[in-house]
Design a protein around this motif. Structure first.
Motif, PDB file in Angstrom:
ATOM      1  N   GLU A 159       6.604  -3.184   0.690  1.00  0.00           N
ATOM      2  CA  GLU A 159       5.594  -3.290  -0.367  1.00  0.00           C
ATOM      3  C   GLU A 159       5.953  -2.411  -1.564  1.00  0.00           C
ATOM      4  OE1 GLU A 159       1.376  -3.692  -0.088  1.00  0.00           O
ATOM      5  OE2 GLU A 159       1.465  -3.868   2.077  1.00  0.00           O
ATOM      6  N   MET A 214      -5.058  -6.277   9.403  1.00  0.00           N
ATOM      7  CA  MET A 214      -4.877  -4.859   9.053  1.00  0.00           C
ATOM      8  C   MET A 214      -6.207  -4.114   9.092  1.00  0.00           C
ATOM      9  SD  MET A 214      -3.865  -3.542   5.273  1.00  0.00           S
ATOM     10  CE  MET A 214      -5.435  -4.044   4.598  1.00  0.00           C
ATOM     11  N   ARG A 236      -4.966   2.529  12.807  1.00  0.00           N
ATOM     12  CA  ARG A 236      -4.554   2.786  11.426  1.00  0.00           C
ATOM     13  C   ARG A 236      -5.692   3.420  10.646  1.00  0.00           C
ATOM     14  NH1 ARG A 236      -4.440   0.098   5.961  1.00  0.00           N
ATOM     15  NH2 ARG A 236      -6.508  -0.587   6.560  1.00  0.00           N
ATOM     16  N   GLU A 271      -5.674  -1.289  -7.769  1.00  0.00           N
ATOM     17  CA  GLU A 271      -5.324  -2.475  -6.980  1.00  0.00           C
ATOM     18  C   GLU A 271      -4.663  -3.486  -7.916  1.00  0.00           C
ATOM     19  OE1 GLU A 271      -5.169  -3.607  -3.722  1.00  0.00           O
ATOM     20  OE2 GLU A 271      -4.335  -5.323  -4.792  1.00  0.00           O
ATOM     21  N   GLY A 272      -3.468  -3.926  -7.507  1.00  0.00           N
ATOM     22  CA  GLY A 272      -2.664  -4.793  -8.363  1.00  0.00           C
ATOM     23  C   GLY A 272      -3.080  -6.250  -8.359  1.00  0.00           C
ATOM     24  N   GLU A 329      -1.506   3.313   1.249  1.00  0.00           N
ATOM     25  CA  GLU A 329      -1.036   2.572   2.418  1.00  0.00           C
ATOM     26  C   GLU A 329      -0.493   1.270   1.863  1.00  0.00           C
ATOM     27  OE1 GLU A 329      -0.252   0.057   4.314  1.00  0.00           O
ATOM     28  OE2 GLU A 329      -2.043  -0.272   5.547  1.00  0.00           O
ATOM     29  N   THR A 330       0.702   1.380   1.291  1.00  0.00           N
ATOM     30  CA  THR A 330       1.394   0.213   0.742  1.00  0.00           C
ATOM     31  C   THR A 330       2.677   0.077   1.565  1.00  0.00           C
ATOM     32  OG1 THR A 330       2.153   1.774  -0.934  1.00  0.00           O
ATOM     33  CG2 THR A 330       0.451   0.232  -1.604  1.00  0.00           C
ATOM     34  N   GLY A 357      -3.230   0.897  -4.277  1.00  0.00           N
ATOM     35  CA  GLY A 357      -3.297  -0.283  -3.417  1.00  0.00           C
ATOM     36  C   GLY A 357      -4.545  -0.230  -2.562  1.00  0.00           C
ATOM     37  N   THR A 358      -5.694  -0.221  -3.225  1.00  0.00           N
ATOM     38  CA  THR A 358      -6.943   0.087  -2.510  1.00  0.00           C
ATOM     39  C   THR A 358      -7.443  -1.062  -1.640  1.00  0.00           C
ATOM     40  OG1 THR A 358      -9.016   1.280  -2.793  1.00  0.00           O
ATOM     41  CG2 THR A 358      -8.679  -0.613  -4.237  1.00  0.00           C
ATOM     42  N   ARG A 369      -1.455  -2.902 -11.403  1.00  0.00           N
ATOM     43  CA  ARG A 369      -0.476  -2.221 -10.544  1.00  0.00           C
ATOM     44  C   ARG A 369      -0.348  -0.778 -10.990  1.00  0.00           C
ATOM     45  NH1 ARG A 369       2.153  -4.718  -6.763  1.00  0.00           N
ATOM     46  NH2 ARG A 369       3.750  -3.128  -6.564  1.00  0.00           N
ATOM     47  N   SER A 370      -0.154   0.105 -10.051  1.00  0.00           N
ATOM     48  CA  SER A 370      -0.073   1.536 -10.390  1.00  0.00           C
ATOM     49  C   SER A 370       1.040   1.799 -11.378  1.00  0.00           C
ATOM     50  CB  SER A 370       0.175   2.350  -9.116  1.00  0.00           C
ATOM     51  OG  SER A 370       1.411   1.984  -8.528  1.00  0.00           O
ATOM     52  N   HIS A 380      -4.370  -9.121   5.541  1.00  0.00           N
ATOM     53  CA  HIS A 380      -5.419  -8.153   5.169  1.00  0.00           C
ATOM     54  C   HIS A 380      -6.448  -8.004   6.291  1.00  0.00           C
ATOM     55  CE1 HIS A 380      -5.066  -6.644   1.030  1.00  0.00           C
ATOM     56  NE2 HIS A 380      -4.387  -7.748   0.788  1.00  0.00           N
ATOM     57  N   THR A 422       6.747   2.917  -6.010  1.00  0.00           N
ATOM     58  CA  THR A 422       5.349   3.198  -6.361  1.00  0.00           C
ATOM     59  C   THR A 422       5.097   4.706  -6.389  1.00  0.00           C
ATOM     60  OG1 THR A 422       4.533   1.107  -5.500  1.00  0.00           O
ATOM     61  CG2 THR A 422       2.978   2.932  -5.497  1.00  0.00           C
TER      62      THR A 422
HETATM   63  C1  LIG Z   1      -1.436  -2.877   2.879  1.00  0.00           C
HETATM   64  S1  LIG Z   1      -2.744  -3.164   1.761  1.00  0.00           S
HETATM   65  C2  LIG Z   1      -3.748  -1.732   2.067  1.00  0.00           C
HETATM   66  C3  LIG Z   1      -5.146  -1.837   1.501  1.00  0.00           C
HETATM   67  C4  LIG Z   1      -6.001  -0.600   1.689  1.00  0.00           C
HETATM   68  N1  LIG Z   1      -5.372   0.573   1.101  1.00  0.00           N
HETATM   69  C5  LIG Z   1      -6.281  -0.297   3.135  1.00  0.00           C
HETATM   70  O1  LIG Z   1      -5.681   0.636   3.657  1.00  0.00           O
HETATM   71  O2  LIG Z   1      -7.074  -1.005   3.764  1.00  0.00           O
HETATM   72  C6  LIG Z   1      -1.924  -2.798   0.258  1.00  0.00           C
HETATM   73  C7  LIG Z   1      -2.663  -3.218  -1.002  1.00  0.00           C
HETATM   74  O3  LIG Z   1      -1.995  -2.573  -2.067  1.00  0.00           O
HETATM   75  C8  LIG Z   1      -1.825  -3.441  -3.157  1.00  0.00           C
HETATM   76  N2  LIG Z   1      -0.652  -2.874  -3.857  1.00  0.00           N
HETATM   77  C9  LIG Z   1       0.616  -2.726  -3.376  1.00  0.00           C
HETATM   78  N3  LIG Z   1       1.366  -2.026  -4.237  1.00  0.00           N
HETATM   79  C10 LIG Z   1       0.561  -1.715  -5.287  1.00  0.00           C
HETATM   80  C11 LIG Z   1       0.760  -1.004  -6.487  1.00  0.00           C
HETATM   81  N4  LIG Z   1       1.943  -0.431  -6.779  1.00  0.00           N
HETATM   82  N5  LIG Z   1      -0.273  -0.899  -7.355  1.00  0.00           N
HETATM   83  C12 LIG Z   1      -1.468  -1.448  -7.067  1.00  0.00           C
HETATM   84  N6  LIG Z   1      -1.722  -2.141  -5.942  1.00  0.00           N
HETATM   85  C13 LIG Z   1      -0.719  -2.269  -5.056  1.00  0.00           C
HETATM   86  C14 LIG Z   1      -1.682  -4.815  -2.541  1.00  0.00           C
HETATM   87  O4  LIG Z   1      -2.110  -5.812  -3.455  1.00  0.00           O
HETATM   88  C15 LIG Z   1      -2.629  -4.693  -1.339  1.00  0.00           C
HETATM   89  O5  LIG Z   1      -3.940  -5.103  -1.679  1.00  0.00           O
END
Ligand SMILES: C[S@@+](CC[C@H](N)C(=O)[O-])C[C@H]1O[C@@H](n2cnc3c(N)ncnc32)[C@H](O)[C@@H]1O
Length: 362
Positions: free
Chosen positions: A184, A77, A83, A127-128, A175-176, A105-106, A155-156, A74, A189
């Motif tokens: 991811e 990233m 990005r 956010e999951g 951005e998953t 996935g916030t 989770r979504s 995290h 999703t």
């Molecule tokens: C790669 S990080 C990106 C975080 C943020 N969007 C950013 O760009 O900084 C992905 C996040 O999405 C969450 N995540 C992944 N798939 C998800 C889903 N289907 N529903 C909710 N959260 C999800 C993960 O737990 C993680 O915190």
């Protein structure tokens, strides 16, 4: 403290009793952690901290359990400026005040806050990971965006309209994505979101992605997943525990030589594609003689027309690094001997097999 936990109230003169209760919460926290019940462990440590906010063992125990859910990447990233800048530019191109935005996935809430800054009046940030969602709420509140952004801690794929969101969204931002694009679960999703959470004409950001792969020679990459005789002992049995699938690594940190041109392996249209398995076969003509140790792969991502992201080896700054799948054994290759490369994905993971097709007559 979690909302469903009861506050523990003890008389002021009961410090010995408090210490014992705190020690018991901590003991239970450790036991739950060891059994892999990290959420429950977090609750026990929170109870200990509610009684003794400075208790170091409880703090470390809670942090250790939270870390099982919040990977270290995290931070790397968040510092990937390319990005962030490209997402920010793409978001400000598409967001209008009358659009309802869903950010899947916030994480910290970053992309949702970019959408709010670009003028969105309604953003649902899902956010999951509950610990991450709780922190996103705090960040969003501190940034003054809580009137615009609603955080949904699930989770979504468990979300429904109108229970979790008043109406379907007309912009999806997500951005998953891992180093190999699919890891991811972005395909499943987005497919779920298209069916349950988005309007029929919703804009999806990113819109498309492609995966490229290249055969490489690199002893040091191979060593990341293989061991032989060392220090007078044969350790090769340990290779039965080696990774059959890809892991991430930064190619530029290794001595390596390309043995093929990069090939486009899969292309995904996020407006249409779902997580169904796919398979593709390629006849690869090696570009040099050498020992193929690994297949290195990466993605190109289209956010909106004209704005894209890649973690290709030519972009060594990308926090995603590259995806690397080591071959079980090095494969001797020559330009005159094509290889058959079989690529499959199961909606989450991409996996390759490479077999020499033998010498071909010129
Ligand atoms: C790669 S990080 C990106 C975080 C943020 N969007 C950013 O760009 O900084 C992905 C996040 O999405 C969450 N995540 C992944 N798939 C998800 C889903 N289907 N529903 C909710 N959260 C999800 C993960 O737990 C993680 O915190």
């Amino acid at each position: 403290m979690s909302e469903d936990l009861h506050e523990v109230v003890l008389p002021a003169d009961a410090s010995g009793a408090v210490d014992r209760v705190v020690a018991e919460f901590i003991r239970r926290g450790h036991a739950l952690h060891e059994s892999g019940m990290y959420d429950k462990a977090i609750e026990e440590f929170e109870l200990a901290l509610a009684l003794d906010g400075d208790n170091r063992e409880a703090m470390l125990g809670q942090n250790r359990a939270i870390r099982r859910h919040v990977p270290r990447w995290h931070w790397e990233m968040l510092h990937d400026r390319e990005r962030a800048d490209l997402y920010d530019r793409a978001i400000s191109q598409v967001v209008r005040p009358d659009r309802r935005v869903l950010d899947i996935g916030t994480g910290t809430g970053l992309l949702s806050m970019m959408a709010a800054r670009a003028g969105a009046r309604e953003v649902t940030a899902c956010e999951g990971q509950p610990a991450v969602a709780a922190v996103a709420k705090q960040i969003i509140r501190a940034a003054g965006h809580e009137q615009v952004i609603t955080v949904v801690s699930k989770r979504s794929t468990a979300m429904r309209v109108p229970a979790d969101m008043p109406a379907r969204a007309d912009i999806l931002i997500t951005e998953t994505i891992d180093c190999a694009l699919l890891g991811e679960g972005i395909l499943g999703t987005i497919a779920h979101a298209r069916e349950h959470l988005l309007t029929d004409d919703a804009l999806i950001l990113p819109s498309a992605g492609r995966v490229f792969a290249q055969l490489v020679e690199s002893d040091t990459l191979f060593q990341k997943n293989h061991v032989g005789k060392l220090y007078g002992f044969d350790l090769s049995e340990f290779n039965s525990l080696a990774s059959l699938e890809y892991f991430d690594s930064r190619l530029r940190n290794h001595q390596w030589r390309p043995l093929s041109e990069p090939m486009e392996i899969f292309a995904f249209d996020f407006y249409k594609d779902g997580p169904d398995e796919r398979r593709a076969e390629f006849v690869v003509s090696p570009t040099a003689e050498g020992r193929a140790h690994a297949i290195v792969f990466w993605f190109e991502l289209d956010l909106v027309p004209g704005i894209g992201l890649t973690n290709s080896p030519s972009n060594p700054q990308s926090h995603w690094k590259q995806a690397v799948q080591c071959l079980p054994d090095p494969l001797q290759v020559r330009p005159a001997e094509p290889l058959l490369l079989d690529a499959r994905h199961d909606g989450i993971s991409i996996h390759f097999t490479a077999v020499s097709m033998g010498e071909t007559t010129p």
